[in-house]
Design an enzyme around this catalytic site. Structure first.
Site, PDB file in Angstrom:
ATOM      1  N   ASP A   1      44.080   8.428  71.708  1.00  0.00           N
ATOM      2  CA  ASP A   1      45.043   8.420  70.587  1.00  0.00           C
ATOM      3  C   ASP A   1      44.637   9.233  69.287  1.00  0.00           C
ATOM      4  OD1 ASP A   1      47.010   7.469  68.608  1.00  0.00           O
ATOM      5  OD2 ASP A   1      46.537   5.822  69.019  1.00  0.00           O
TER       6      ASP A   1
ATOM      7  N   GLU B   1      33.774   7.781  68.507  1.00  0.00           N
ATOM      8  CA  GLU B   1      34.863   7.991  67.287  1.00  0.00           C
ATOM      9  C   GLU B   1      33.944   9.354  66.694  1.00  0.00           C
ATOM     10  OE1 GLU B   1      36.500   9.275  64.272  1.00  0.00           O
ATOM     11  OE2 GLU B   1      37.509   7.330  65.162  1.00  0.00           O
TER      12      GLU B   1
ATOM     13  N   ASP C   1      31.622  13.974  68.864  1.00  0.00           N
ATOM     14  CA  ASP C   1      33.110  14.884  69.287  1.00  0.00           C
ATOM     15  C   ASP C   1      33.398  14.468  70.886  1.00  0.00           C
ATOM     16  OD1 ASP C   1      35.293  17.070  68.974  1.00  0.00           O
ATOM     17  OD2 ASP C   1      34.390  17.422  71.193  1.00  0.00           O
ATOM     18  N   ALA C   2      34.834  13.692  71.409  1.00  0.00           N
ATOM     19  CA  ALA C   2      35.450  13.371  72.410  1.00  0.00           C
ATOM     20  C   ALA C   2      35.289  14.472  73.576  1.00  0.00           C
ATOM     21  CB  ALA C   2      36.530  12.888  72.034  1.00  0.00           C
TER      22      ALA C   2
END
Length: 236
Positions: A84, A34, A66-67
């Site tokens: 998601d 997250e 950050d993903a």
């Protein structure tokens, strides 16, 4: 994947997705990525009943990052990855729907590993949806579409891809859902109006190979153009 021991959840929100993942008895570790530090804290404080108190579970490892940055920096692979993020018209979400991102996700899956991606059908445009599907299928050409037809109408979609051929073992799924240790999973599915295996399978919509003509001229969302943010923004 038959026994997903390690799962990566991209985006916390209220924690409902991570919670639904964590109650699977096969899952041993949930990595929750997250970008905003306040979100997991708020999810734990206000949505514990909804997310099965996943933020306090010993299975859960929260990463504030950050993903895309996380996936580029880690050498860890996962049996399942679920993404998601915020709606793609929100500034900053577009990079989590690019071809490069999905290719990166594929490289972080174990052999046979599965990825799921949320696609909204509200506050968007047909061109944006076509772009999302075509971009995902560029990385997962054997992918499939599962639909949520709330009250008989299309509400949102889940795209599913696999690091390998797409195979669904119905006997295995039926066996797990009928096992007492999967009772929490069965109850969780019922809470979102999926009361049986047949109801779950009814959500199947199509395969990538069925949509070739519809997606023929779709714009591919890339790190260099981020076209999806603009396509989706026209419908927001």
């Amino acid at each position: 994947t038959p026994r997903p021991a390690s799962v990566l959840v991209i985006g916390c929100g209220a924690g409902a997705t991570a919670g639904a993942v964590a109650i699977d008895p096969a899952v041993r570790r949930v990595t929750l990525v997250e970008i905003e530090p306040l979100v997991p804290r708020a999810a734990a404080q206000y949505f514990g009943e909804i997310n099965h108190h996943v933020l306090s579970s010993t299975k859960t490892h929260v990463v504030i990052d950050d993903a895309q940055h996380f996936l580029r920096g880690t050498r860890e692979t996962f049996d399942a990855i679920t993404s998601d993020p915020l709606d793609p018209w929100v500034k900053g979400s577009g990079p989590l729907y690019t071809r490069e991102f999905f290719e990166l996700v594929r490289r972080r899956l174990t052999p046979g590993g599965v990825v799921t991606v949320f696609v909204q059908l509200y506050r968007t445009t047909p061109d944006a949806v076509r772009s999302e599907l075509a971009t995902f299928f560029a990385a997962f050409p054997d992918g499939a579409v599962w639909a949520n037809t709330e009250e008989g109408r299309g509400y949102d979609l889940v795209l599913i891809g696999r690091a390998g051929p797409m195979v669904l073992d119905l006997d295995d799924v039926r066996g797990r859902l009928s096992s007492p240790q999967y009772d929490p999973v069965v109850r969780s599915l019922a809470e979102v109006e999926v009361p049986s295996l047949f109801a779950l399978l009814a959500g199947y919509a199509s395969r990538a190979s069925d949509l070739g003509e519809w997606l023929r001229d779709a714009e591919i969302n890339t790190d260099r153009n981020l076209r999806l943010e603009y396509l989706a923004g026209l419908g927001s």
